[in-house]
Design an enzyme around this catalytic site. Structure first.
Site, short mmCIF file in Angstrom:
data_model
loop_
_atom_site.label_atom_id
_atom_site.label_comp_id
_atom_site.label_asym_id
_atom_site.label_seq_id
_atom_site.Cartn_x
_atom_site.Cartn_y
_atom_site.Cartn_z
CD GLN A 117 -3.09 41.07 21.76
OE1 GLN A 117 -2.27 40.27 21.03
NE2 GLN A 117 -3.41 40.92 22.85
CB SER A 120 1.03 45.56 26.50
OG SER A 120 0.92 44.04 26.80
CB SER A 152 3.68 41.60 16.85
OG SER A 152 4.13 41.44 18.11
CD GLU A 235 -1.64 35.47 23.31
OE1 GLU A 235 -2.06 35.51 24.32
OE2 GLU A 235 -0.51 35.91 22.76
CD GLU A 375 8.86 36.72 38.02
OE1 GLU A 375 8.50 36.99 36.80
OE2 GLU A 375 10.00 36.24 38.03
#
Lengths: 407, 372
Positions: A117, A120, A152, A235, A375
Site C-alpha cells: 500500500q 503515506s 510494509s 483494512e 491524537e
C-alpha cells in the site's frame, strides 16, 4: 444471489479437497489456493468466476471451517498476502475494469503476487490526503515522481496501491488519483527503513519518473480519495485491537512474571510504588480486555456502542505504559539490548523473553502512531462518538497548491 | 470468571429506572432533598419500593422481594448514581439486605427482609469507627454478653443513612470473634448524630452506644468472611453508581462543549477540550467494564469477586473523580457556581472514592489477591 446453503457449501469444499489437498506434498500454496479460487471458495461473497459464488460474506465461515477440520495445512490470509487480500482485492473488485479483476484477483489470493500500500509520505502522515507525490499526464501514460514511506512488504511486492496527486489546483481531496503500480517498473526503488528497534519492518519507496499506463488507474481521475476510503475500510489488519481473551494473559503477564521472579516487593517505599503501579496496569489491561469483549457482544447484537471505538486508543496508550513498567522492573538488566541495532529484516525467529520485552519496549512507541495516532483517535472519538464540532480547517475549499505544507 | 452478558430484560429495567428518576429525581428534587433533614422524599421512596419493587430487587420472593440478583441491583444503582438520587437505597437495598441475606438465620430474614423490601423499614450497617481505618481488623467496639443478649458501648462513624434507620447492623468484637449484631433504631442508650457531609446527597451518621442492647444477627461465630463479602458487594455496587455518575459528567461536559462559544467557535472544536472529552469517554467506558465485571462476578457467587470488586472500586473511583473534575474545568466559571450541578457530582465522586477506602487501598487489596 444464488441459493447455496451451508450444507452445499460444505459439500463443495469437501469436493475441492478430493481434487486437490493442501496436505499433499506435491500441492503447494499457489496450487491449492488457485483451485480454491476456481471453485469460488476463495471469498464466497465475490462474484462467480472471480473467486466467489455471489453469497454473503458470512457464509465464508463454512468453507474455512471445513478446511480447518480436514486439513493439517491451513493457509492464513494474513501470512499469504495480508494487504493484497485484505485491502487490494476489495478495491480492485469495487473499482477495477473487468480485465483488471480477471488479471489481478487470482494471483492476489494465491499469494503469487504480493501487494503493498503506497499511501503515506514523509510530508503526509495523519493528513494523508495532503500528499504531494505527483503524476503528470503524458499521452496514454502518467509520469510519477515522489516518495512513499512506511510501506510494509514493498520489498516482496509485485504490485502497489498508489495514491498520487494528479491535479494540484483542485482542493486536496479532489486532486488525487489511484493506480495499481507494477513494482518492477523502471524508476521504482525500494529501500528498507531502519527503525528504532534495529529492524526494518517497513520500506521507503522512491518514485523517479515512473511511467504508468492510464489503464492502471482504479476509479476515475480525481476519484483517488474515494477509492482510498474503500481500501482503508477494508483494512483487516487490526492494529492493536486484539488482546488476549484470557484474564491476565498477554503483555501484562510479562510484567507480572518479571516482578514476581525478581522477588516482588521487599516492603520498601520504592517497591510499594511499583506494586501500586503494576496493580493499576493490571486493572487497565483487564478493562481493555473486558471493553473489547463488550464491544464484540454489542456488535453481535447489532447495536455497536461507544465501547467499540475506544479500544485502539486504550490499547496503544496502555501497551506503552506496560513496557515502560517492564523496563523499570528490570532495572540494570534494562541497560543492555541483546538483539543489537544493526539493520535487519524482522525474522520469524523467536527472541528470548528478555529480548522480547526490550524489543517490545521500543516497538510499542509505534502503537500510538500507526493506524491513526492517538491524537487522531481522540479527534475521531470526540467528533464521531461525542458529536463535538470539527476543528477550524485551513485547507478546505482551497486549491491544494495554496495550502501550507512540509518543504 | 463470569462474562459480562446483559439481556434485553436488563435493558428494559435500565430504561424503566431511568425514566422514573428523570420524572421523580430531577436536579430540583435532588437539591430539595439534599438540604432536607430526612434526606429523601418518602413518597418517591415508597414508589421506588412498592411500585417499582427496586428496594427488594435482590431479595428472594419468599422474603417479599423481587427475587432478582446483583446484576439487576447494579443496573438500578448505575441509574441512581447518574441521577444523584437522594434515598437510603445503598444502605437498605445493598448493605443491610446482603448482610441479612448472607449472615442472618431464617428467623432474622423473615423478620427483617419483607419490611425492607416494602420500604417500610430502613436498615443501616455500622462498621467503621473514629480513629480506625477501612480494614475489618480495626474494628474495636466490644459487645459484652449480658443476660440473654449483648450490650454495646462505644462509637461507629460514617454510617450511611444511620440517622433515622429503623434497624442497625453493628460490627463488634464478641467472645467468638468479630460479630454482627442487631440494634433497634430506638434502642436505649443509642444516640445518632448526622454528620455535616461533603456530599450532601448521601447522609452519614455518627452513632454512640451506651450500654445499648443488641442481639447477634445470626449464628454466633466469626463474621469476618461475611463482612468481607458484604464489603466486596458494597464496592461492586458503589462502582456501578460511580460509572453512572461519570457517564453523566461526560454527557454534561460534551454537551456544554458543543454549545459554549468562545473566540468565535464552539469550545468543543478546540483539541484541548475535545481530547479531554475523548479521554473521559475512554475512562468512562472502562469504568463501566469494571463495574459490570464486578456485578457479574457478584451475581455468579464466584470467589473472584474479591479481585473484581477491588479492581472496580479502584478504577471507578479514579475515573469518576477525573470525569467530575474535568466536567467542572470544561464548564469554566459556571462549573464553579452553586447553581450548576457539576459540584454535586464532584462532591459525590470524591466522597464515593473515600467511602470504603480510596483507590490506592483497593489496588493494594488487588495486588495481594494477585500475589504481587
Amino acid at each position: 444471489m444464488t441459493s447455496i446453503g451451508e450444507t452445499e457449501l460444505r459439500e463443495r469444499t469437501r469436493a475441492l479437497l478430493e481434487q486437490v489437498h493442501p496436505d499433499d506434498p506435491d500441492v503447494d500454496c499457489a496450487a491449492f489456493r488457485g483451485a480454491q479460487f476456481d471453485h469460488g471458495l476463495a471469498w464466497v461473497h465475490f462474484p462467480e468466476g472471480l473467486g466467489g459464488l455471489d453469497l454473503t460474506r458470512k457464509a465464508q465461515v463454512f468453507v474455512d471451517d471445513e478446511l480447518r477440520q480436514h486439513c493439517k495445512t491451513v493457509y492464513n490470509d494474513l501470512s499469504v498476502n495480508a494487504i493484497g487480500i485484505g485491502m487490494g482485492a476489495p478495491t480492485v473488485l469495487a473499482y477495477g475494469s473487468e480485465e483488471m479483476k480477471r488479471r489481478y484477483l487470482r494471483p492476489i489470493f494465491t499469494g503469487e503476487e504480493i501487494w503493498c500500500q503506497l499511501f503515506s509520505e514523509p510530508g503526509a502522515g495523519s493528513d494523508v490526503a495532503g500528499l504531494s507525490s505527483r503524476a503528470v499526464r503524458d499521452g496514454d501514460d502518467w509520469i510519477v515522481n515522489g516518495q512513499k514511506v512506511w510501506t510494509s512488504l514493498a520489498h516482496y511486492s509485485a504490485y502497489g496501491m498508489l495514491v498520487t496527486r494528479t491535479d494540484p489546483e483542485a482542493a486536496k481531496h479532489d486532486g488525487l488519483s489511484y493506480f495499481v503500480l507494477d513494482m518492477k517498473l523502471p524508476g521504482v526503488e525500494v529501500k528498507p527503513l531502519h527503525q528504532i528497534t534495529g529492524e526494518a519492518e517497513f520500506n521507503e519507496v522512491f518514485l523517479n519518473d515512473v511511467r504508468i499506463p492510464n489503464s492502471m488507474m482504479l476509479g476515475k481521475e480525481g476519484q483517488g480519495w474515494k477509492v482510498s476510503i474503500t481500501t482503508l475500510m477494508n483494512e483487516r489488519v487490526a492494529l492493536g485491537g486484539g488482546t488476549e481473551s484470557r484474564r491476565g494473559a498477554g503483555p501484562i503477564q510479562l510484567l507480572v512474571d518479571l516482578w514476581q521472579e525478581r522477588g516482588g516487593s521487599d516492603g520498601s517505599a520504592a517497591d510499594a510504588v511499583m506494586r501500586d503501579r503494576i496493580a493499576g496496569l493490571w486493572i487497565e489491561y483487564e478493562l481493555l480486555r473486558l471493553t473489547n469483549q463488550r464491544a464484540r457482544s454489542s456488535m453481535r447484537s447489532g447495536v455497536p456502542g461507544p465501547e467499540g471505538s475506544v479500544g485502539k486508543l486504550m490499547s496503544a496508550e496502555l501497551n506503552k505504559k506496560l513496557y515502560e513498567a517492564c523496563l523499570d522492573v528490570l532495572e540494570g538488566e534494562g541497560l543492555t539490548y541483546e538483539p543489537g541495532f544493526d539493520l535487519r529484516r524482522p525474522s520469524g525467529k523467536r527472541l528470548d523473553r528478555l529480548s522480547l520485552i526490550k524489543h517490545g519496549f521500543l516497538r510499542s512507541r509505534a502503537n500510538s502512531i500507526e493506524g491513526g495516532t492517538s491524537e487522531i483517535m481522540r479527534n475521531i472519538l470526540g467528533e464521531r462518538v461525542l458529536g463535538l464540532p470539527q476543528d477550524v480547517r485551513v485547507d478546505k475549499d482551497r486549491p491544494w497548491s495554496e495550502v501550507p505544507r512540509n518543504g | 470468571m463470569a462474562d459480562i452478558q446483559f439481556t434485553e430484560e436488563h435493558e428494559q429495567l435500565r430504561a424503566v429506572v431511568r425514566k422514573f428518576l428523570e420524572d421523580r429525581s430531577p436536579e430540583a428534587a435532588v437539591r430539595a432533598q439534599m438540604v432536607s433533614e430526612r434526606g429523601y422524599d418518602p413518597e418517591v421512596w415508597k414508589q421506588l419500593a412498592q411500585e417499582l419493587g427496586l428496594v427488594g430487587l435482590a431479595i428472594p420472593e419468599q422474603y417479599g422481594g423481587a427475587g432478582y440478583g446483583f446484576v439487576e441491583l447494579a443496573v438500578a444503582l448505575e441509574e441512581m448514581g447518574r441521577a444523584l438520587l437522594c434515598a437510603p437505597f445503598f444502605s437498605s437495598a445493598l448493605l443491610a439486605t446482603h448482610a441479612i441475606l448472607l449472615g442472618g438465620d431464617d428467623a432474622a430474614r423473615e423478620e427483617l427482609l419483607p419490611a425492607i423490601a416494602a420500604g417500610e423499614s430502613l436498615a443501616a450497617v455500622a462498621l467503621f469507627e473514629p480513629g480506625g481505618d477501612w480494614d475489618l481488623d480495626s474494628i474495636a467496639l466490644e459487645a459484652r454478653s449480658s443476660d440473654g443478649g449483648s450490650r454495646l458501648s462505644g462509637r461507629k462513624t460514617y454510617v450511611i443513612d444511620g440517622h433515622g434507620a429503623d434497624v442497625l447492623l453493628v460490627a463488634a468484637r464478641t467472645e467468638s470473634g468479630l460479630g454482627l449484631l442487631r440494634v433497634a433504631g430506638d434502642a436505649p442508650g443509642l444516640k445518632s448524630e448526622p454528620l455535616p457531609t461533603l456530599d450532601l446527597t448521601r447522609k452519614l451518621a455518627l452513632l454512640e452506644f451506651e450500654d445499648t442492647p443488641a442481639v447477634p444477627l445470626g449464628d454466633a461465630g466469626d463474621a469476618t468472611p461475611l463482612l468481607r463479602r458484604v464489603l466486596d458487594l458494597a464496592a461492586a455496587g458503589l462502582a456501578a453508581e460511580q460509572a453512572g455518575g461519570a457517564q453523566r459528567c461526560l454527557e454534561m461536559a460534551s454537551e456544554y462543549a458543543k454549545e459554549r462559544v468562545q473566540f468565535g467557535r464552539p469550545i468543543g472544536s478546540f483539541q484541548a477540550i475535545k481530547h479531554r472529552c475523548a479521554d473521559m469517554l475512554m475512562q468512562v467506558e472502562a469504568a463501566k467494564s469494571a463495574a459490570y465485571s464486578a456485578a457479574f462476578s457478584a451475581a455468579s457467587g464466584e470467589d473472584d469477586l474479591r479481585a473484581t470488586a477491588a479492581m472496580a472500586q479502584a478504577y471507578a473511583s479514579d475515573a469518576y473523580f477525573r470525569a467530575a473534575a474535568d466536567c467542572i474545568q470544561i464548564h469554566g466559571g459556571v462549573g464553579f457556581t452553586w447553581e450548576h450541578p457539576a459540584h454535586l457530582y464532584f462532591k459525590r465522586a470524591k466522597s464515593s472514592a473515600l467511602l470504603f477506602g480510596d483507590a490506592a487501598y483497593h489496588r493494594d487489596r488487588l495486588a495481594t489477591e494477585l500475589g504481587l
